[in-house]
Motif scaffolding. Structure first.
Motif, short mmCIF file in Angstrom:
data_model
loop_
_atom_site.label_atom_id
_atom_site.label_comp_id
_atom_site.label_asym_id
_atom_site.label_seq_id
_atom_site.Cartn_x
_atom_site.Cartn_y
_atom_site.Cartn_z
N VAL A 1 0.84 -1.20 0.00
CA VAL A 1 0.00 0.00 0.00
C VAL A 1 0.87 1.24 0.00
O VAL A 1 0.64 2.19 -0.77
CB VAL A 1 -0.96 0.00 1.22
CG1 VAL A 1 -1.61 1.35 1.41
CG2 VAL A 1 -2.01 -1.09 1.05
N LEU A 2 1.89 1.26 0.83
CA LEU A 2 2.77 2.42 0.90
C LEU A 2 3.52 2.62 -0.41
O LEU A 2 3.63 3.74 -0.91
CB LEU A 2 3.74 2.29 2.07
CG LEU A 2 4.59 3.51 2.36
CD1 LEU A 2 3.72 4.75 2.62
CD2 LEU A 2 5.50 3.25 3.54
N SER A 3 4.00 1.55 -1.00
CA SER A 3 4.69 1.64 -2.28
C SER A 3 3.78 2.19 -3.37
O SER A 3 4.18 3.04 -4.16
CB SER A 3 5.23 0.26 -2.67
OG SER A 3 5.84 0.31 -3.92
N SER A 4 2.56 1.73 -3.39
CA SER A 4 1.59 2.21 -4.36
C SER A 4 1.32 3.70 -4.17
O SER A 4 1.24 4.46 -5.14
CB SER A 4 0.30 1.41 -4.24
OG SER A 4 -0.67 1.89 -5.13
N LEU A 5 1.17 4.12 -2.93
CA LEU A 5 0.94 5.54 -2.63
C LEU A 5 2.12 6.39 -3.08
O LEU A 5 1.94 7.43 -3.72
CB LEU A 5 0.69 5.73 -1.13
CG LEU A 5 0.61 7.18 -0.65
CD1 LEU A 5 -0.60 7.90 -1.26
CD2 LEU A 5 0.57 7.23 0.87
N VAL A 6 3.32 5.96 -2.77
CA VAL A 6 4.53 6.71 -3.14
C VAL A 6 4.62 6.83 -4.65
O VAL A 6 4.85 7.92 -5.19
CB VAL A 6 5.78 6.03 -2.55
CG1 VAL A 6 7.05 6.60 -3.15
CG2 VAL A 6 5.79 6.18 -1.03
#
Length: 112
Positions: free
Chosen positions: A94-99
């Motif tokens: 999720v964090l990678s996608s957001l970044v």
């Protein structure tokens, strides 16, 4: 927690423990993503307004992070201008996608 998830990425990461420190860091290097974490009741309206203005000017994605067990989170009508809300614990996916989304958004908007 965020720093440990992002530690192995190719992105530079800056964290701040005070409002003044956060604003100073942003003036040195324009971020494509701002994640405001902690108790939303402790955030000053001046900080929120300044971050929203900065985010608009630089096409920076501005999100809030809270813990899943927080006793109360703000309702949408109380939203001071966040682009989105995250609930901790976050997965690395999720964090990678957001970044990646935030970086793409800023690059695209600034190119247009």
């Amino acid at each position: 927690m965020l720093a440990s998830l992002l530690r192995y990425s190719n992105y530079s990461i800056a964290s701040a423990t005070s409002e003044e420190q956060a604003l100073a860091q942003m003036s040195h290097q324009v971020p494509f993503l701002i994640i405001l974490a902690g108790d939303h009741q402790n955030w000053s309206q001046a900080l929120l307004q300044e971050l929203r203005t900065f985010a608009n000017r630089h096409r920076t994605t501005f999100v809030a992070l809270t813990d899943f067990h927080a006793p109360r989170w703000m309702h949408q009508e109380e939203n001071p201008g966040f682009d989105g809300f995250l609930v901790s614990p976050l997965s690395s996916e999720v964090l990678s996608s957001l970044v990646q989304s935030a970086q793409t958004r800023q690059a695209f908007c600034l190119a247009v």
